[in-house]
Write a protein that holds these residues in place. Structure first.
Motif, PDB file in Angstrom:
ATOM      1  N   ARG A  49      -3.120   8.306  14.771  1.00  0.00           N
ATOM      2  CA  ARG A  49      -4.284   8.948  15.379  1.00  0.00           C
ATOM      3  C   ARG A  49      -5.378   9.274  14.369  1.00  0.00           C
ATOM      4  N   PHE A  50      -5.002   9.815  13.206  1.00  0.00           N
ATOM      5  CA  PHE A  50      -5.987  10.321  12.259  1.00  0.00           C
ATOM      6  C   PHE A  50      -6.078   9.542  10.952  1.00  0.00           C
ATOM      7  N   GLY A  51      -5.267   8.517  10.786  1.00  0.00           N
ATOM      8  CA  GLY A  51      -5.280   7.760   9.542  1.00  0.00           C
ATOM      9  C   GLY A  51      -4.088   8.114   8.661  1.00  0.00           C
ATOM     10  N   LEU A  52      -3.726   7.172   7.804  1.00  0.00           N
ATOM     11  CA  LEU A  52      -2.489   7.299   7.032  1.00  0.00           C
ATOM     12  C   LEU A  52      -2.632   8.111   5.754  1.00  0.00           C
ATOM     13  N   LEU A  53      -3.814   8.169   5.164  1.00  0.00           N
ATOM     14  CA  LEU A  53      -3.971   8.712   3.817  1.00  0.00           C
ATOM     15  C   LEU A  53      -3.484  10.148   3.703  1.00  0.00           C
ATOM     16  N   ARG A  54      -3.943  11.029   4.592  1.00  0.00           N
ATOM     17  CA  ARG A  54      -3.557  12.445   4.507  1.00  0.00           C
ATOM     18  C   ARG A  54      -2.047  12.618   4.662  1.00  0.00           C
ATOM     19  N   VAL A  55      -1.474  11.848   5.569  1.00  0.00           N
ATOM     20  CA  VAL A  55      -0.032  11.948   5.803  1.00  0.00           C
ATOM     21  C   VAL A  55       0.742  11.583   4.543  1.00  0.00           C
ATOM     22  N   MET A  56       0.326  10.517   3.880  1.00  0.00           N
ATOM     23  CA  MET A  56       1.053  10.065   2.693  1.00  0.00           C
ATOM     24  C   MET A  56       0.889  11.035   1.524  1.00  0.00           C
ATOM     25  N   ILE A  57      -0.268  11.646   1.384  1.00  0.00           N
ATOM     26  CA  ILE A  57      -0.478  12.617   0.307  1.00  0.00           C
ATOM     27  C   ILE A  57       0.411  13.841   0.512  1.00  0.00           C
ATOM     28  N   VAL A  58       0.437  14.363   1.731  1.00  0.00           N
ATOM     29  CA  VAL A  58       1.294  15.522   2.019  1.00  0.00           C
ATOM     30  C   VAL A  58       2.760  15.165   1.819  1.00  0.00           C
ATOM     31  N   GLY A  59       3.153  13.966   2.265  1.00  0.00           N
ATOM     32  CA  GLY A  59       4.538  13.553   2.097  1.00  0.00           C
ATOM     33  C   GLY A  59       4.949  13.465   0.638  1.00  0.00           C
ATOM     34  N   ALA A  60       4.096  12.888  -0.202  1.00  0.00           N
ATOM     35  CA  ALA A  60       4.413  12.767  -1.626  1.00  0.00           C
ATOM     36  C   ALA A  60       4.546  14.139  -2.284  1.00  0.00           C
ATOM     37  N   LEU A  61       3.675  15.075  -1.916  1.00  0.00           N
ATOM     38  CA  LEU A  61       3.745  16.423  -2.486  1.00  0.00           C
ATOM     39  C   LEU A  61       5.019  17.139  -2.049  1.00  0.00           C
ATOM     40  N   LEU A  62       5.409  16.990  -0.784  1.00  0.00           N
ATOM     41  CA  LEU A  62       6.660  17.605  -0.317  1.00  0.00           C
ATOM     42  C   LEU A  62       7.867  16.990  -1.033  1.00  0.00           C
ATOM     43  N   TYR A  63       7.828  15.694  -1.228  1.00  0.00           N
ATOM     44  CA  TYR A  63       8.907  14.985  -1.919  1.00  0.00           C
ATOM     45  C   TYR A  63       9.064  15.528  -3.344  1.00  0.00           C
TER      46      TYR A  63
ATOM     47  N   LEU B  99       0.133   9.423  -4.978  1.00  0.00           N
ATOM     48  CA  LEU B  99      -1.163   9.943  -4.532  1.00  0.00           C
ATOM     49  C   LEU B  99      -2.298   8.954  -4.751  1.00  0.00           C
ATOM     50  N   PRO B 100      -2.512   8.428  -5.965  1.00  0.00           N
ATOM     51  CA  PRO B 100      -3.605   7.451  -6.119  1.00  0.00           C
ATOM     52  C   PRO B 100      -3.316   6.119  -5.444  1.00  0.00           C
ATOM     53  N   LEU B 101      -2.046   5.702  -5.407  1.00  0.00           N
ATOM     54  CA  LEU B 101      -1.712   4.418  -4.798  1.00  0.00           C
ATOM     55  C   LEU B 101      -2.001   4.404  -3.296  1.00  0.00           C
ATOM     56  N   SER B 102      -1.875   5.569  -2.667  1.00  0.00           N
ATOM     57  CA  SER B 102      -2.050   5.630  -1.212  1.00  0.00           C
ATOM     58  C   SER B 102      -3.490   5.375  -0.779  1.00  0.00           C
ATOM     59  N   LEU B 103      -4.444   5.456  -1.710  1.00  0.00           N
ATOM     60  CA  LEU B 103      -5.842   5.182  -1.361  1.00  0.00           C
ATOM     61  C   LEU B 103      -6.025   3.760  -0.824  1.00  0.00           C
ATOM     62  N   ALA B 104      -5.213   2.838  -1.326  1.00  0.00           N
ATOM     63  CA  ALA B 104      -5.344   1.448  -0.888  1.00  0.00           C
ATOM     64  C   ALA B 104      -4.828   1.240   0.526  1.00  0.00           C
ATOM     65  N   LEU B 105      -3.999   2.163   1.025  1.00  0.00           N
ATOM     66  CA  LEU B 105      -3.402   1.994   2.351  1.00  0.00           C
ATOM     67  C   LEU B 105      -4.082   2.828   3.419  1.00  0.00           C
TER      68      LEU B 105
END
Length: 414
Positions: free
Chosen positions: A81-95, A190-196
């Motif tokens: 719905r809102f795009g993947l970038l924010r989800v992946m950043i939050v996921g990496a930080l939680l990990y 975090l930086p890698l997720s910018l491409a996705l």
């Protein structure tokens, strides 16, 4: 930057070419899958230090598998719905936070929160599942098959790298330092997720075939017999993989196999799964995907029977790792491709996420029952045979799947 779903014709920016997307996505899959596949090597050193039974560690990693699965459709729906970038950043930080808390865990509760809750939800937002979703949305159809196989293989390569690396870190610097290093590496996502990054989806602007609400998509999927069969079969994959990942190192140690050999067994699984995932990524363009899945599950069952029926040696352990690796994550490319084939890519991350719930419920039971059964009977044998039974059942369940897009009513002109 505007990106059309399923295409990648750059507009204002040109750096996000298909190659860049695939490379960055594979790097994320490698980083996110590596540490969690190596956590089994922390069972013995942490259990000895804190005098925990294997059921304590088993529960924490079982929670991780369960919450990874339960969080996946939520993360997928948000990404859709809102795009993947924010989800992946939050996921990496939680990990990363989960690995850090695991480093300082001194009680079963803190271990459950770190290794279970935080890493579990972190994986739901940063693992290869969302990478595959991004590939399905951003890459043209002719590149998706091999890209899905490459993304899955990259996760396996992470397992190949992190297993011996984790063992070496534990042996030379201690399990505490190993966890800190793992946590720091997660920040590279975090930086890698910018491409996705995928654009937010607006139903009103979607093509006619994609004008479908979240509730309608779920009702359609769970009312579709082939999707339900696919989801049920995926349960076995999670059960077998999670049990082997967490309990195989201890199982081998109980039989006098050195920890370093156990590390190379897990590494062999990761290495040979690169071959298996890439091969299946190509084979699914040639053979029916349901037959590929059936062969994978049946092969796993036969390999487990052979492994537990003969004396355990370093050679047999590594051979089992190699055979298991060929079928390890190779279920993922055909499973994800079938979801996209049946329902399209509009709600792909969500629908694949729900299939992954079944996978992770199986993972929860595999890890948890492994610890419980060992503490009760001093043996993993009942779980090995349960894995064989599930493998045979899943081989049969996948055969009736129909490989074609779901039939949808077409609006007629007035």
């Amino acid at each position: 930057m505007a990106v059309t779903t399923g295409d990648l014709r750059p507009t204002s920016a040109t750096w996000r070419t298909p190659l860049v997307i695939i490379v960055c996505g594979c790097a994320i899959a490698l980083l996110s899958f590596g540490p969690r596949s190596s956590l089994g090597f922390f069972v013995q050193p942490m259990s000895k230090e804190f005098t925990w039974g294997r059921d304590v560690f088993g529960l924490a990693l079982a929670l991780q598998n369960l919450l990874w699965g339960l969080g996946q459709p939520i993360a997928g729906a948000i990404a859709d719905r809102f795009g993947l970038l924010r989800v992946m950043i939050v996921g990496a930080l939680l990990y990363a936070a989960g690995l850090l808390l695991m480093r300082y865990s001194a009680t079963p509760l803190s271990l459950n929160i770190g290794a279970g809750v935080l890493i579990g939800f972190g994986l739901s937002g940063s693992s290869f599942n969302l990478v595959l979703s991004a590939f399905s949305k951003l890459l043209p159809p002719e590149r998706r098959g091999i890209a899905l196989g490459a993304g899955t293989a990259a996760g396996s390569f992470g397992q190949f790298l992190f297993a011996p690396f984790g063992v070496a870190m534990i042996d030379n610097f201690g399990w505490q330092t190993a966890l800190l290093v793992f946590g720091a590496l997660m920040l590279l996502i975090l930086p890698l997720s910018l491409a996705l990054a995928t654009p937010p989806s607006e139903t009103s602007n979607a093509p006619a075939g994609d004008q479908q609400s979240f509730k309608t998509a779920l009702a359609e999927a769970f009312g579709h017999r082939s999707y339900v069969l696919l989801v049920l079969g995926f349960f076995t994959c999670g059960f077998q993989l999670a049990f082997i990942t967490v309990h195989l190192p201890a199982y081998l140690a109980d039989r006098g196999i050195p920890a370093t050999t156990g590390g190379w067994v897990i590494a062999a699984i990761g290495l040979f799964n690169i071959i298996g995932s890439l091969s299946v990524g190509w084979l699914q363009n040639v053979f029916p995907k349901r037959y590929i899945l059936s062969v994978i599950y049946f092969t796993r069952a036969l390999s487990i029977v052979a492994f537990i029926s003969f004396p355990i040696t370093p050679f047999s352990a590594i051979a089992f790792g190699a055979i298991s690796g060929l079928t390890w994550l190779s279920t993922v490319p055909p499973t994800s491709a079938l979801v996209a084939l049946m329902f399209g890519t509009r709600w792909f991350a969500t629908l694949y996420g729900f299939a992954f719930v079944s996978h992770q419920v199986g993972g929860f039971l595999g890890v948890w029952l492994g610890g419980i059964v060992f503490e009760q009977f001093g043996s993993y044998t009942p779980i090995w045979w349960l894995s064989v039974l599930f493998g045979v059942l899943s081989a049969l369940i996948n055969l009736p799947i129909v490989e074609k897009p779901v039939a949808r009513p077409v609006a007629q002109p007035a």
